[in-house]
Structures are given as structure tokens and as C-alpha cells.
Scaffold this active site. Structure first.
Site, short mmCIF file in Angstrom:
data_model
loop_
_atom_site.label_atom_id
_atom_site.label_comp_id
_atom_site.label_asym_id
_atom_site.label_seq_id
_atom_site.Cartn_x
_atom_site.Cartn_y
_atom_site.Cartn_z
N GLY A 195 -44.27 47.18 23.99
CA GLY A 195 -43.28 49.39 24.37
C GLY A 195 -42.11 48.91 26.05
N LYS A 196 -41.81 50.02 25.66
CA LYS A 196 -40.50 50.29 26.95
C LYS A 196 -41.49 51.31 27.62
CE LYS A 196 -35.92 50.51 27.22
NZ LYS A 196 -35.77 48.58 27.88
N ILE A 197 -42.50 51.49 28.28
CA ILE A 197 -43.99 50.89 28.92
C ILE A 197 -43.30 51.58 30.57
CG2 ILE A 197 -46.31 51.76 30.37
CD1 ILE A 197 -46.78 50.48 27.69
#
Ligand SMILES: Cc1ncc(COP(=O)(O)O)c(C=O)c1O
Length: 323
Positions: A156-158
């Protein structure tokens, strides 16, 4: 960098100055946000701005949001429409970078993911190269390890996880290198600070699999297809040992930001000849044609911003004339 004029915020396109949050915002305090980075390329011959693979970016964005327990009231198509409306308001006639963000906007104290309310914003700014030099990058193996799936999900692009990328990037640059190659907990090559990695050896390209804690890059997927189908280069997705990079014929980073950037030295050792090689050179040429909508076969990846708007205003004008 000049600020955007508009933002998509709380469901509509508003002046950027109205897209504001308070200092108590949960995401600002705890990194509880996810984002996307999407490029739009200006094609001067067609006077058109093409957003590259927005549906794929927004699908991953929604998956990143799911990882943080966010339920967003938008589909990938809704978000593509929102981005298109924003770009039409901005009226850019140059390459741009768009930043969709989903963040917990609650102004409350307490680390958690539940009982919070997500919000969505998108901005877009004119944007050229991410790296000063994208043909002869001198990289270093970072002493930082890539976040593991047991820590913060790397697929995820967290937002919070990007502190890991920031450590790797800053330490690499302060040590005089252009970029970092980050290994995972097993010591295999994972990524650059915000880009996927490929090496080329004996005519085949190799890139790490998602289980090596990489972000599944839209550019990585694009490159795999272009290498295999257009350049006739077989692609293997398997773990890469550190010394394989040193002994590679060619190496490159790819990502929305870096696009395709040739790595020609790692830790003072030349990769191959020490100059950008034939595979990376051919791939870059093809990639830049593809993203600007110049390769008919890949045109469906390029979402035109103004075409429909022009068609719409022409239809309106016609119906005004006939009424
Ligand atoms: C950590 C990380 N890996 C890889 C990439 C490349 O992904 P994409 O090609 O989807 O931009 C990015 C973002 O650009 C990233 O932030």
C-alpha cells in the site's frame, strides 16, 4: 514549486486555499493516510494532456485505503472523473503530477484505524523530472531495510511508511549518491526509495516479486509488458541478490516519479560498461512515446483530459445554434 490553483476536496473542485485541515488532523499526527502519484503528459501535436493509467492508479489507491480500513465513497472511475475535472480547471498545457490523498481527517487524539472518518483530496501541479539526472544514476545500497509486511504493508502507498523511504533517500544523497537501493529483511533487493528496480543480465530482465516487500508499481507492470511484447526481452520476477546488481549488464529504476532512470554505478562500481546500456536506452525511448499517446496499441492507457471537454462544448455550441 508553485502552489496549485485548485484542489478536489470534500467532493468538489475548490480553490486550493479552501482545501485546509487543522494541525490536530489524525493523518498529520500518525501518518494514517494513503496516496497515489499519477503523471499526465502533454502531447503538443494533439494539444492534449494524457493521464497515464489513471484507472490502475486509482484501483491501487482504493486497495491502499482498504489496508487502512478506510471505506471511500468513490470508485476508480469516480476518482478518474474527479482528477479530469481538476485538470480541466487547472488548464495545464504541460507535463503534470497529480497527488490523490485519502486521509483520516478526524481532529482527535488516539492511535488507531477504527472509528475514524476518511477524506479524499487531489491536487495537480506542473512537473518535469523527479531526478536531476536520469541516465547515469549512482546508487548505493542503503543501510535502511524496506518496511516488512509484518510492520507496515509495503504493497500500500501508506503515508507513514514513507519515513522509511525518506531515511534511505536523504542518507544516500548526503553520502554523495543519487539514489538508494533498499534491501528487504532477507537481504534481497526490494526497491529504490520510491521506485521499483530492474536488472538486465544475459539478455533477460529481472525484477523482484511482490513478496519481496515491493510496491506493485504501475510503471513496473508497464515496463514488463513493453520489454516482453515490444522489445522481445524476457522478464523474470524473482528475488535478486545484492551481488547480482553489481554483476548486472544494466540496471534501472522505474516509477511514476522517476519514470525510467538508468543506474550506471552502485557503490562506486560500474554496472556493465558504466554507461546506460541498449535495453534501458530503447525502453526509455519507447516509454516516453507510450505515455504521450504516440503508440496506438497502448493508447487505451492514456486518458485524454481535454478531448471530451472539447467534444462536449462543440455539442453544446451546435445545440445552441440549432435551437
Ligand atoms: C515505494 C515505491 N515503490 C515503487 C513505486 C513505483 O510505483 P508506480 O510505478 O506505480 O509509480 C513508488 C511510487 O512511485 C513508490 O513510492
Amino acid at each position: 514549486m508553485a502552489l496549485p490553483r485548485f484542489a478536489f476536496f470534500r467532493g468538489s473542485v475548490v480553490p486550493y486555499s479552501e482545501a485546509r485541515v487543522g494541525v490536530m488532523t489524525h493523518a498529520l499526527n500518525y501518518g494514517t493516510a494513503v496516496f497515489a502519484g499519477i503523471r499526465a503528459y502533454w502531447n503538443p501535436d494533439e494539444a492534449e494532456l494524457f493521464v497515464f493509467r489513471p484507472a490502475d492508479h486509482f484501483r491501487r489507491f482504493l486497495e491502499s485505503a482498504r489496508l487502512l480500513d478506510m471505506t471511500l465513497p468513490y470508485t476508480a472511475e469516480d476518482l478518474t472523473d474527479a482528477l479530469t475535472a481538476l485538470l480541466r480547471a487547472e488548464l495545464h498545457r504541460e507535463d503534470c503530477y497529480a497527488r490523490p490523498l485519502a486521509f483520516y481527517g478526524d481532529e482527535s487524539i488516539g492511535v488507531r484505524l477504527h472509528n475514524l472518518t476518511p477524506e479524499v483530496s487531489i491536487i495537480a501541479v506542473p512537473y518535469g523530472s523527479y531526478l536531476d539526472n536520469d541516465e547515469s544514476i549512482h546508487a548505493t545500497f542503503s543501510s535502511w531495510r524496506r518496511v516488512d509486511d509484518t510492520m507496515i504493508p509495503p504493497r500500500g502507498k501508506i503515508a507513514g511508511a514513507y519515513v522509511n523511504s525518506a531515511f534511505a533517500k536523504t542518507d544516500a544523497q548526503r553520502a554523495g549518491f543519487d539514489e538508494a537501493i533498499v534491501l528487504n529483511q532477507d537481504g534481497h533487493v526490494s526497491e529504490g526509495s520510491a521506485a521499483n528496480v530492474f536488472i538486465v543480465k544475459n539478455g533477460a530482465a529481472i525484477t523482484p516479486p511482490v513478496t519481496d516487500n515491493v510496491l506493485e508499481g504501475i510503471t513496473q507492470r508497464t515496463v514488463i509488458e513493453l520489454l516482453r511484447d515490444r522489445l522481445g526481452i524476457p522478464v523474470l520476477q524473482r528475488s535478486i541478490d545484492r551481488s547480482e546488481v553489481t554483476l548486472a549488464d544494466e540496471a534501472f529504476f522505474c516509477g511514476t516519479g522517476v519514470q525510467i532512470a538508468g543506474v550506471t554505478r552502485v557503490d562506486h562500481r560500474p554496472i556493465g560498461t558504466g554507461r546506460m546500456g541498449p535495453v534501458v536506452t530503447a525502453l526509455r525511448r519507447l516509454y516516453f512515446d507510450v505515455v504521450r499517446g504516440r503508440v496506438p496499441e497502448y493508447r487505451p492507457w492514456c486518458h485524454p483530459v481535454y478531448a471530451d471537454a472539447t467534444a462536449l462544448s462543440e455539442r453544446r455550441e451546435k445545440s445552441r445554434q440549432t435551437s
